[in-house]
Write a protein that holds these residues in place. Structure first.
Motif, mmCIF file in Angstrom:
data_model
loop_
_atom_site.group_PDB
_atom_site.id
_atom_site.type_symbol
_atom_site.label_atom_id
_atom_site.label_comp_id
_atom_site.label_asym_id
_atom_site.label_seq_id
_atom_site.Cartn_x
_atom_site.Cartn_y
_atom_site.Cartn_z
ATOM 1 N N THR A 1 39.066 -53.523 66.794
ATOM 2 C CA THR A 1 37.627 -53.482 66.502
ATOM 3 C C THR A 1 37.186 -52.165 65.872
ATOM 4 O OG1 THR A 1 37.111 -52.645 68.723
ATOM 5 C CG2 THR A 1 37.096 -55.048 68.400
ATOM 6 N N GLY A 2 38.047 -51.143 65.953
ATOM 7 C CA GLY A 2 37.632 -49.827 65.480
ATOM 8 C C GLY A 2 36.477 -49.287 66.289
ATOM 9 N N ALA A 3 36.464 -49.597 67.586
ATOM 10 C CA ALA A 3 35.343 -49.237 68.460
ATOM 11 C C ALA A 3 35.196 -47.721 68.597
ATOM 12 C CB ALA A 3 35.547 -49.862 69.837
ATOM 13 N N SER A 4 33.952 -47.267 68.667
ATOM 14 C CA SER A 4 33.685 -45.864 68.964
ATOM 15 C C SER A 4 33.994 -45.607 70.436
ATOM 16 C CB SER A 4 32.214 -45.542 68.688
ATOM 17 O OG SER A 4 31.368 -46.264 69.594
ATOM 18 N N ASN A 5 34.011 -44.354 70.831
ATOM 19 C CA ASN A 5 34.275 -44.025 72.236
ATOM 20 C C ASN A 5 33.253 -44.680 73.159
ATOM 21 O OD1 ASN A 5 36.507 -42.476 71.584
ATOM 22 N ND2 ASN A 5 35.352 -40.542 71.516
ATOM 23 N N GLU A 6 32.007 -44.710 72.731
ATOM 24 C CA GLU A 6 30.943 -45.307 73.543
ATOM 25 C C GLU A 6 31.111 -46.819 73.632
ATOM 26 O OE1 GLU A 6 27.430 -45.579 75.875
ATOM 27 O OE2 GLU A 6 28.908 -44.012 75.457
ATOM 28 N N GLU A 7 31.440 -47.457 72.514
ATOM 29 C CA GLU A 7 31.670 -48.905 72.523
ATOM 30 C C GLU A 7 32.869 -49.259 73.392
ATOM 31 O OE1 GLU A 7 29.987 -50.261 68.116
ATOM 32 O OE2 GLU A 7 32.006 -49.415 68.313
ATOM 33 N N PHE A 8 33.904 -48.446 73.304
ATOM 34 C CA PHE A 8 35.106 -48.699 74.106
ATOM 35 C C PHE A 8 34.786 -48.571 75.593
ATOM 36 C CE2 PHE A 8 39.195 -47.533 76.044
ATOM 37 C CZ PHE A 8 39.990 -48.566 75.575
ATOM 38 N N ARG A 9 33.990 -47.563 75.944
ATOM 39 C CA ARG A 9 33.591 -47.389 77.348
ATOM 40 C C ARG A 9 32.806 -48.599 77.837
ATOM 41 N NH1 ARG A 9 29.264 -46.270 80.091
ATOM 42 N NH2 ARG A 9 27.989 -45.974 78.211
ATOM 43 N N LYS A 10 31.893 -49.085 77.004
ATOM 44 C CA LYS A 10 31.081 -50.239 77.388
ATOM 45 C C LYS A 10 31.933 -51.504 77.539
ATOM 46 C CE LYS A 10 26.658 -48.728 75.410
ATOM 47 N NZ LYS A 10 25.626 -49.006 74.370
ATOM 48 N N MET A 11 32.931 -51.665 76.669
ATOM 49 C CA MET A 11 33.799 -52.837 76.777
ATOM 50 C C MET A 11 34.639 -52.784 78.053
ATOM 51 S SD MET A 11 34.984 -54.001 72.932
ATOM 52 C CE MET A 11 35.600 -52.413 72.379
ATOM 53 N N ASN A 12 35.073 -51.595 78.419
ATOM 54 C CA ASN A 12 35.787 -51.429 79.683
ATOM 55 C C ASN A 12 34.904 -51.827 80.859
ATOM 56 O OD1 ASN A 12 38.603 -50.169 80.081
ATOM 57 N ND2 ASN A 12 37.834 -49.067 78.294
ATOM 58 N N GLU A 13 33.678 -51.337 80.849
ATOM 59 C CA GLU A 13 32.739 -51.649 81.928
ATOM 60 C C GLU A 13 32.419 -53.138 81.975
ATOM 61 O OE1 GLU A 13 29.333 -49.203 81.335
ATOM 62 O OE2 GLU A 13 30.292 -47.373 82.100
ATOM 63 N N LEU A 14 32.249 -53.740 80.793
ATOM 64 C CA LEU A 14 31.940 -55.171 80.741
ATOM 65 C C LEU A 14 33.094 -55.995 81.297
ATOM 66 C CD1 LEU A 14 30.121 -57.516 79.849
ATOM 67 C CD2 LEU A 14 31.198 -57.396 77.594
ATOM 68 N N THR A 15 34.314 -55.617 80.957
ATOM 69 C CA THR A 15 35.477 -56.337 81.468
ATOM 70 C C THR A 15 35.486 -56.338 82.992
ATOM 71 O OG1 THR A 15 36.768 -55.740 79.515
ATOM 72 C CG2 THR A 15 37.997 -56.433 81.453
ATOM 73 N N GLN A 16 35.228 -55.184 83.583
ATOM 74 C CA GLN A 16 35.222 -55.088 85.044
ATOM 75 C C GLN A 16 34.062 -55.871 85.651
ATOM 76 O OE1 GLN A 16 35.235 -50.806 85.583
ATOM 77 N NE2 GLN A 16 37.466 -50.728 85.610
ATOM 78 N N LYS A 17 32.917 -55.818 85.012
ATOM 79 C CA LYS A 17 31.756 -56.552 85.521
ATOM 80 C C LYS A 17 32.003 -58.052 85.469
ATOM 81 C CE LYS A 17 26.836 -57.393 84.613
ATOM 82 N NZ LYS A 17 25.678 -57.061 83.721
ATOM 83 N N LEU A 18 32.528 -58.543 84.348
ATOM 84 C CA LEU A 18 32.791 -59.975 84.218
ATOM 85 C C LEU A 18 33.866 -60.427 85.201
ATOM 86 C CD1 LEU A 18 32.723 -60.471 80.338
ATOM 87 C CD2 LEU A 18 31.002 -61.182 81.992
ATOM 88 N N ALA A 19 34.873 -59.583 85.410
ATOM 89 C CA ALA A 19 35.944 -59.944 86.342
ATOM 90 C C ALA A 19 35.411 -60.130 87.752
ATOM 91 C CB ALA A 19 37.041 -58.884 86.320
#
Length: 336
Positions: A54-72
């Motif tokens: 995705t070429g995610a920025s550091n902030e986007e990558f952090r949010k995707m990590n958090e979203l993964t944990q929240k959805l799990a």
């Protein structure tokens, strides 16, 4: 007292151990230390790939990590599965922001349809691309909810609808039809036993034969005066075309209707088209109205959300959430 406490503690430990054995057996999840380590390692590897794709920025990558944990912690999929689903979405063309906006909906569709996340992401991405729909949150929700409503109302499922769309979606999109139009007709066909690839082929055949001016189809349109059907087909109104076809063929005998269906859909598609014709104008109209009403509801009341929650509320669903939560906790411990 010490002996009593020891006995009680041992009994509690035994019960807890037995319970976790049952959870592992029901969910198919390895909750051993090595199993949790493997889950965390897979999660980290997947997220690294998501970041690259995705070429995610550091902030986007952090949010995707958090979203993964929240959805799990709120679904029946673990962090490794959800992060793998993000890879599938990224590979299908979703950027980081689109994944952040739509991963929850893709997860709900997978849960409600009893399919894995990779299949859910594939159906959504390929289907929306076929219908030329922008990957916005509202569009993804409408697409997923349409499939959920059709699967719930008809004798088909999400996986079969995805297969049907792989056959007819591109042609439908090229002719300006909506996923709602196509979904209604696939649902009607399914109730007559025409499902998955057979339903998609039937619909594709009708579209191709009318649009290309196939000689058999053109002859039937002239002979049986099906001009309202033809006009609607060629101007982007698929359900309108089918309602017109029902009106225009109402006076014909069953044998004549079979001949019309064969001419318009070919030998392999005629059963699907006959199912739609037999449903009648009012049946099609009622189906369309119900779908329109459902897609106007707020997100948590839409069928894809309701069905997903019903799955999570089962005993197995709660056990799966427990195993997913343990995976999240393991990842948090490693970070510390």
């Amino acid at each position: 007292l010490g002996n009593v406490a020891t006995t009680i503690g041992g009994a509690v430990g035994n019960v807890a151990g037995k319970f976790m054995e049952v959870v592992q057996a029901v969910t198919g999840t390895d909750l051993s230390f090595s199993g949790l380590v493997s889950t965390v390692a897979g999660f980290e590897e997947n997220m690294a790939r998501v970041g690259v794709l995705t070429g995610a920025s550091n902030e986007e990558f952090r949010k995707m990590n958090e979203l993964t944990q929240k959805l799990a912690m709120n679904s029946n999929f673990g962090i490794e599965e959800i992060s793998s689903g993000m890879i599938d979405m990224a590979s299908a063309g979703f950027n980081a922001n689109q994944i952040l906006e739509n991963m929850a909906t893709v997860t709900k569709l997978a849960t409600s349809g009893n399919i894995d996340l990779a299949r859910s992401a594939e159906i959504v991405a390929n289907g929306m691309n076929a219908f030329n729909m922008e990957l916005t949150k509202g569009n993804v929700l409408d697409f997923a909810n349409t499939l959920a409503v059709v699967a719930d109302k008809s004798a088909t499922d999400i996986n079969q609808l995805g297969t049907a769309l792989s056959q007819c979606g591109a042609q439908a999109g090229a002719m300006g039809y909506s996923i709602q139009d196509v979904g209604v007709l696939l649902g009607i066909m399914a109730d007559s036993g025409v499902k998955a690839g057979s339903a998609g082929t039937a619909l594709k055949n009708v579209m191709n034969r009318v649009a290309s001016g196939n000689s058999s189809a053109a002859k039937a349109i002239q002979e049986y005066n099906l001009h309202g059907f033809e006009q609607a087909m060629l101007t982007g109104d698929l359900t309108g075309a089918m309602m017109a076809l029902c009106d225009e063929t109402e006076r014909y005998t069953p044998a004549q209707k079979q001949a019309i269906a064969a001419a318009l859909a070919g030998a392999y598609g005629m059963n699907g088209l006959l199912a739609v014709m037999n449903e009648g104008k009012e049946g099609i109209k009622e189906y369309c109205e119900e779908l329109e009403k459902q897609n106007a509801l707020e997100e948590e009341r839409r069928r894809v959300s309701v069905l997903s929650q019903e799955v999570l509320d089962t005993t197995k669903g709660k056990m799966q959430q427990l195993t997913s939560t343990l995976g999240v906790l393991a990842s948090e411990v490693k970070e510390k």
